[in-house]
Every structure is written in C-alpha cells, then in structure tokens.
Design a protein around this motif. Structure first.
Motif, PDB file in Angstrom:
ATOM      1  N   ALA A 145       0.844  -1.187   0.000  1.00 48.19           N
ATOM      2  CA  ALA A 145       0.000   0.000   0.000  1.00 48.19           C
ATOM      3  C   ALA A 145       0.879   1.236   0.000  1.00 48.19           C
ATOM      4  CB  ALA A 145      -0.921   0.005   1.222  1.00 48.19           C
ATOM      5  N   ARG A 146       0.543   2.206  -0.832  1.00 43.81           N
ATOM      6  CA  ARG A 146       1.311   3.445  -0.877  1.00 43.81           C
ATOM      7  C   ARG A 146       0.349   4.608  -1.054  1.00 43.81           C
ATOM      8  NH1 ARG A 146       1.789   4.342  -6.520  1.00 43.81           N
ATOM      9  NH2 ARG A 146       1.266   2.453  -7.686  1.00 43.81           N
ATOM     10  N   ARG A 147       0.573   5.633  -0.299  1.00 53.40           N
ATOM     11  CA  ARG A 147      -0.253   6.826  -0.408  1.00 53.40           C
ATOM     12  C   ARG A 147       0.092   7.573  -1.683  1.00 53.40           C
ATOM     13  NH1 ARG A 147      -0.312  12.151   3.446  1.00 53.40           N
ATOM     14  NH2 ARG A 147       1.396  12.711   2.060  1.00 53.40           N
ATOM     15  N   THR A 148      -0.925   7.974  -2.432  1.00 52.30           N
ATOM     16  CA  THR A 148      -0.714   8.733  -3.653  1.00 52.30           C
ATOM     17  C   THR A 148      -1.135  10.184  -3.506  1.00 52.30           C
ATOM     18  OG1 THR A 148      -2.846   7.903  -4.441  1.00 52.30           O
ATOM     19  CG2 THR A 148      -0.876   6.726  -5.167  1.00 52.30           C
ATOM     20  N   ALA A 149      -1.954  10.491  -2.516  1.00 56.08           N
ATOM     21  CA  ALA A 149      -2.387  11.846  -2.207  1.00 56.08           C
ATOM     22  C   ALA A 149      -2.988  11.813  -0.807  1.00 56.08           C
ATOM     23  CB  ALA A 149      -3.419  12.343  -3.228  1.00 56.08           C
ATOM     24  N   VAL A 150      -3.275  12.973  -0.253  1.00 59.38           N
ATOM     25  CA  VAL A 150      -3.884  13.006   1.073  1.00 59.38           C
ATOM     26  C   VAL A 150      -5.226  12.273   1.028  1.00 59.38           C
ATOM     27  CG1 VAL A 150      -4.840  14.482   2.868  1.00 59.38           C
ATOM     28  CG2 VAL A 150      -2.752  15.168   1.678  1.00 59.38           C
ATOM     29  N   GLY A 151      -5.346  11.225   1.842  1.00 64.27           N
ATOM     30  CA  GLY A 151      -6.585  10.450   1.891  1.00 64.27           C
ATOM     31  C   GLY A 151      -6.725   9.417   0.798  1.00 64.27           C
ATOM     32  N   GLU A 152      -5.742   9.248  -0.055  1.00 61.89           N
ATOM     33  CA  GLU A 152      -5.830   8.308  -1.167  1.00 61.89           C
ATOM     34  C   GLU A 152      -4.678   7.300  -1.112  1.00 61.89           C
ATOM     35  OE1 GLU A 152      -6.077  10.309  -4.899  1.00 61.89           O
ATOM     36  OE2 GLU A 152      -7.819  11.501  -4.317  1.00 61.89           O
ATOM     37  N   VAL A 153      -5.008   6.037  -1.346  1.00 61.85           N
ATOM     38  CA  VAL A 153      -4.015   4.980  -1.271  1.00 61.85           C
ATOM     39  C   VAL A 153      -4.222   4.003  -2.420  1.00 61.85           C
ATOM     40  CG1 VAL A 153      -5.466   3.626   0.315  1.00 61.85           C
ATOM     41  CG2 VAL A 153      -3.012   3.193   0.234  1.00 61.85           C
ATOM     42  N   VAL A 154      -3.114   3.530  -2.976  1.00 58.40           N
ATOM     43  CA  VAL A 154      -3.136   2.466  -3.975  1.00 58.40           C
ATOM     44  C   VAL A 154      -2.661   1.191  -3.296  1.00 58.40           C
ATOM     45  CG1 VAL A 154      -2.082   1.582  -6.094  1.00 58.40           C
ATOM     46  CG2 VAL A 154      -2.784   3.981  -5.952  1.00 58.40           C
ATOM     47  N   ARG A 155      -3.457   0.145  -3.417  1.00 60.01           N
ATOM     48  CA  ARG A 155      -3.144  -1.135  -2.796  1.00 60.01           C
ATOM     49  C   ARG A 155      -3.052  -2.188  -3.882  1.00 60.01           C
ATOM     50  NH1 ARG A 155      -7.133  -2.314   1.852  1.00 60.01           N
ATOM     51  NH2 ARG A 155      -8.572  -2.906   0.182  1.00 60.01           N
ATOM     52  N   ASP A 156      -1.868  -2.753  -4.058  1.00 59.48           N
ATOM     53  CA  ASP A 156      -1.647  -3.734  -5.114  1.00 59.48           C
ATOM     54  C   ASP A 156      -1.598  -5.169  -4.612  1.00 59.48           C
ATOM     55  OD1 ASP A 156      -1.446  -1.911  -7.322  1.00 59.48           O
ATOM     56  OD2 ASP A 156       0.509  -1.312  -6.560  1.00 59.48           O
ATOM     57  N   SER A 157      -1.559  -5.360  -3.299  1.00 57.20           N
ATOM     58  CA  SER A 157      -1.536  -6.723  -2.779  1.00 57.20           C
ATOM     59  C   SER A 157      -2.906  -7.367  -2.930  1.00 57.20           C
ATOM     60  CB  SER A 157      -1.111  -6.735  -1.313  1.00 57.20           C
ATOM     61  OG  SER A 157      -1.922  -5.881  -0.550  1.00 57.20           O
ATOM     62  N   LEU A 158      -2.912  -8.678  -3.022  1.00 58.52           N
ATOM     63  CA  LEU A 158      -4.157  -9.419  -3.188  1.00 58.52           C
ATOM     64  C   LEU A 158      -4.894  -9.605  -1.866  1.00 58.52           C
ATOM     65  CD1 LEU A 158      -2.955 -12.134  -5.726  1.00 58.52           C
ATOM     66  CD2 LEU A 158      -4.060  -9.930  -6.182  1.00 58.52           C
ATOM     67  N   PHE A 159      -4.198  -9.361  -0.762  1.00 62.04           N
ATOM     68  CA  PHE A 159      -4.830  -9.505   0.549  1.00 62.04           C
ATOM     69  C   PHE A 159      -4.038  -8.689   1.564  1.00 62.04           C
ATOM     70  CE2 PHE A 159      -1.670 -12.844   0.223  1.00 62.04           C
ATOM     71  CZ  PHE A 159      -0.986 -12.751   1.427  1.00 62.04           C
ATOM     72  N   THR A 160      -4.647  -8.493   2.724  1.00 57.72           N
ATOM     73  CA  THR A 160      -3.966  -7.893   3.863  1.00 57.72           C
ATOM     74  C   THR A 160      -3.952  -8.909   4.991  1.00 57.72           C
ATOM     75  OG1 THR A 160      -4.764  -5.674   3.270  1.00 57.72           O
ATOM     76  CG2 THR A 160      -3.968  -5.987   5.521  1.00 57.72           C
ATOM     77  N   GLN A 161      -2.777  -9.144   5.559  1.00 54.15           N
ATOM     78  CA  GLN A 161      -2.661 -10.093   6.673  1.00 54.15           C
ATOM     79  C   GLN A 161      -2.021  -9.391   7.860  1.00 54.15           C
ATOM     80  OE1 GLN A 161      -1.442 -14.195   5.947  1.00 54.15           O
ATOM     81  NE2 GLN A 161      -0.048 -14.070   7.689  1.00 54.15           N
ATOM     82  N   LEU A 162      -2.534  -9.680   9.037  1.00 48.59           N
ATOM     83  CA  LEU A 162      -2.048  -9.026  10.233  1.00 48.59           C
ATOM     84  C   LEU A 162      -1.882 -10.060  11.337  1.00 48.59           C
ATOM     85  CD1 LEU A 162      -3.585  -5.599  11.282  1.00 48.59           C
ATOM     86  CD2 LEU A 162      -1.915  -6.846  12.614  1.00 48.59           C
ATOM     87  N   GLU A 163      -0.694 -10.121  11.915  1.00 52.19           N
ATOM     88  CA  GLU A 163      -0.423 -11.030  13.032  1.00 52.19           C
ATOM     89  C   GLU A 163      -0.291 -10.198  14.301  1.00 52.19           C
ATOM     90  OE1 GLU A 163       2.423 -14.873  14.094  1.00 52.19           O
ATOM     91  OE2 GLU A 163       2.973 -13.512  12.470  1.00 52.19           O
ATOM     92  N   LEU A 164      -0.923 -10.657  15.373  1.00 51.05           N
ATOM     93  CA  LEU A 164      -0.993  -9.912  16.619  1.00 51.05           C
ATOM     94  C   LEU A 164      -0.590 -10.802  17.785  1.00 51.05           C
ATOM     95  CD1 LEU A 164      -4.553  -8.435  16.003  1.00 51.05           C
ATOM     96  CD2 LEU A 164      -2.427  -7.145  15.813  1.00 51.05           C
ATOM     97  N   ALA A 165       0.120 -10.221  18.754  1.00 48.71           N
ATOM     98  CA  ALA A 165       0.461 -10.994  19.950  1.00 48.71           C
ATOM     99  C   ALA A 165       0.854 -10.058  21.082  1.00 48.71           C
ATOM    100  CB  ALA A 165       1.611 -11.960  19.664  1.00 48.71           C
ATOM    101  N   ARG A 166       0.522 -10.468  22.280  1.00 46.46           N
ATOM    102  CA  ARG A 166       0.959  -9.743  23.474  1.00 46.46           C
ATOM    103  C   ARG A 166       2.366 -10.194  23.865  1.00 46.46           C
ATOM    104  NH1 ARG A 166      -2.347  -6.788  26.494  1.00 46.46           N
ATOM    105  NH2 ARG A 166      -4.589  -6.779  26.102  1.00 46.46           N
TER     106      ARG A 166
END
Length: 351
Positions: A145-166
């Motif tokens: 994901a990369r910002r192209t303007a204020v409030g605008e983003v281009v996302r080229d990945s096919l998915f978003t994955q997030l790993e979380l841990a305490r």
C-alpha cells in the motif's frame, strides 16, 4: 466517534442512521498502511478516526479512497483529527519509527484499551510500553500500500494479513479485535508472543531490505551481483541464529533461504524509497546480535556504505545512507498492472 442516542423518528420519517457497531479505532498515521487499514475498517462498519499531521489534515476531504487491483476501488467517509482526546478501544500506530516519538504527542490525551504498532524492527515495543504498559500488542502487517495523495491509497496486494500478539503470549482482549479485522476482510492471525511476531518478520525483511538498498535496485539486481546475493543469504542465517539465541522458536534458516530464493525479481522493499528506516530495520537486528553475542559479519557488511562509484561510471549503484533511524513489510511484486505492482508487501508510504 462517540455519539448521543438518536431521538425517536417522527411519523412518516426514516429512522436516523444507527451508530456503527463494533470497536472504536484510532489510526495514527495517514500513509499507505494507515489509510488502507482505516478504509477497510470503516467500510466494514467499524468506528474509525484518523489522527493526521495538521498539514495533511488541512487538505483532507473527509473520506478515504482506496484503489485496489484485486479487490476493487472504494471510498468511505472517515473523520480525522490533529489530536486524539477521546477514549478508543484500539489505537493503531502506523507511522515510521523516526516519527514515532513526535507522533505520540498527538495521542497523549487518549486512553486506548489496546495499542497496536505496525512498525518495522524490534526496538519500538519498549518505548511504547513506557507510555501504555501492558496495553501494547505487537503487530506485523503484510500489505502493499502506498499513499498517492492526502486520503488516497493504492493497494496492489491481493490480501492484507495481520499477526498480533501480546508480550506474554496471552490472548486477553485480542479475540474481539481479531473478529473485527476478519469482518473487514483482513486476515488476522493471533501470534505466539510479541517477540516471535516481530522476529519472524525481521528475519525476512532485514536481509531483503538491506541487500536491495545496498545495490539500489530490486531483488533481481541483488541476485545479479554475487557478493550482494551471498551477503543477503548469509545475513538471513545470522539473524535466524540471533533470534534463536534470544529464545524465538520455529525458525528454520533453510526454509527462509528457500523463501528468499523464490521471491520474484521485481521485489523491492520500501527501504529503498525511505532510507530513514535503515536503523529501525538493520540497526535494531544488529544491536540484538550484539546482545545475544552472535557474530553478524554479513549483516554488518550490508549496513556498511558501499564505495562510491567513479564519476564516469553511471551504471554503478549509489551508496545507501549510513544507519540512522520502520513501517513496511515487503513481499514479492507481481507483474505491473498500473504503475507499480506486487503480491505481498508490508506497509509502505506511512505519513
């Protein structure tokens, strides 16, 4: 984000819109990662507010626009503030490490239940824990994901994955967050513990980012230069040894090497676009090697500025910046569909 109960509708009137259900989120940083995350959460009905720099806030039009090659384009209203002064359930930190201390001043009056930093490197948790204690949850995001303007983003990945841990590996408070993320179409995965989450990211990111920065080009250029390719793979093995010495489980250096060798040649980490992350990505793992007493000559070599090219040699790569002071997880790029493409990467363009 907070609201008062709606009055009963008058006869023949449509009921007032209901307040969105779910968690209250604040996203600190309106770069590629922050905008993409805020857009997904808001589109799924979560309550979201962006915390932006005053200079960006002045140009923000009140909505996040996401352009996505594989998931379609959308625009969703998301309020924004320069300072967060109301409680939230989750504070997402999506700024780069060099800006972290200054950015935290804009949320100093907030009282988040959970604080989830999406930074590269392994040194940022202690800083945040001094302010937020055991509310801090380690996060590692995989996205292009990369910002192209204020409030605008281009996302080229096919998915978003997030790993979380305490830090201690407990899941206290994480299940509602994981459920909220999955509702928003984000592949949320609970991790074993904070150190494991950060190191499993770092052992892939650091060798790849340092090597591509060293040659000032994509992974295919690293492979074309024998010394750089050898140093990258040696760095990967060193960092697996460092992490293992520090007690991080389930690291297989041979599997990591195979992963690096299988990535598409177009892979280019965001470090090549923002060398200010060099210390967060490379310096942090080198300091860990020193603490663990594990030699890391290849990592040191990649961090060492290259000999400047002769003036008459325009093809020679430029030297990277010296270690200074992340927020991008890299992953391979796919063939270009617009101006820039990739399969999975992590967090570029934070602001």
């Amino acid at each position: 984000m907070s609201g008062t109960p709606a009055a009963a509708p008058a006869p023949h009137q449509q009921p007032a819109p209901q307040q969105p259900a779910g968690l209250r989120h604040a996203v600190l940083g309106a770069g590629g990662v922050g905008l993409s995350l805020a857009g997904d959460l808001a589109r799924a009905g979560q309550r979201v507010v962006l915390v932006m720099r005053p200079s960006s806030l002045a140009d923000y039009r009140g909505a996040v626009r996401v352009r996505s090659a594989g998931q379609g384009d959308f625009q969703v209203p998301v309020p924004a503030v320069a300072r967060l002064d109301e409680p939230v359930d989750v504070l997402w930190i999506a700024v780069k490490q060099p800006r972290l201390a200054a950015a935290l001043q804009s949320v100093s009056a907030a009282a988040p239940a959970l604080v989830v930093p999406l930074l590269n490197g392994i040194d940022h948790l202690p800083l945040l824990e001094r302010d937020f204690g055991d509310r801090v949850v380690a996060g590692a995001i995989r996205i292009e994901a990369r910002r192209t303007a204020v409030g605008e983003v281009v996302r080229d990945s096919l998915f978003t994955q997030l790993e979380l841990a305490r830090r201690n590996g407990s899941r206290d408070g994480l299940d509602p967050l994981v459920a909220a993320l999955r509702t928003a179409g984000i592949r949320a995965v609970p991790g074993r513990d904070a150190q494991t989450v950060l190191w499993h990211k770092a052992v892939l990111l650091a060798p790849l980012a340092l090597a591509t920065l060293a040659v000032s080009g994509p992974l295919e250029q690293v492979r074309a230069e024998a010394e750089a390719g050898t140093l990258m793979l040696a760095c990967a093995r060193e960092l697996c040894a460092v992490a293992t010495a520090l007690g991080v489980p389930d690291l297989d250096p041979d599997h990591l090497i195979r992963t690096l060798e299988s990535l598409p040649g177009r892979t280019t980490p965001s470090l090549s676009r923002d060398p200010a992350e060099l210390d967060a990505i490379g310096g942090s793992v080198l300091r860990a090697a020193e603490r663990a007493g594990v030699p890391a000559p290849a990592t040191r070599a990649l961090l060492r500025p290259r000999t400047p090219a002769a003036p008459n040699d325009p093809a020679a790569p430029a030297a990277p910046a010296a270690p200074n002071d992340p927020n991008d997880l890299i992953t391979p790029k796919t063939p270009k569909t617009r101006t820039h493409g990739q399969t999975t990467k992590a967090g570029s363009g934070n602001a």
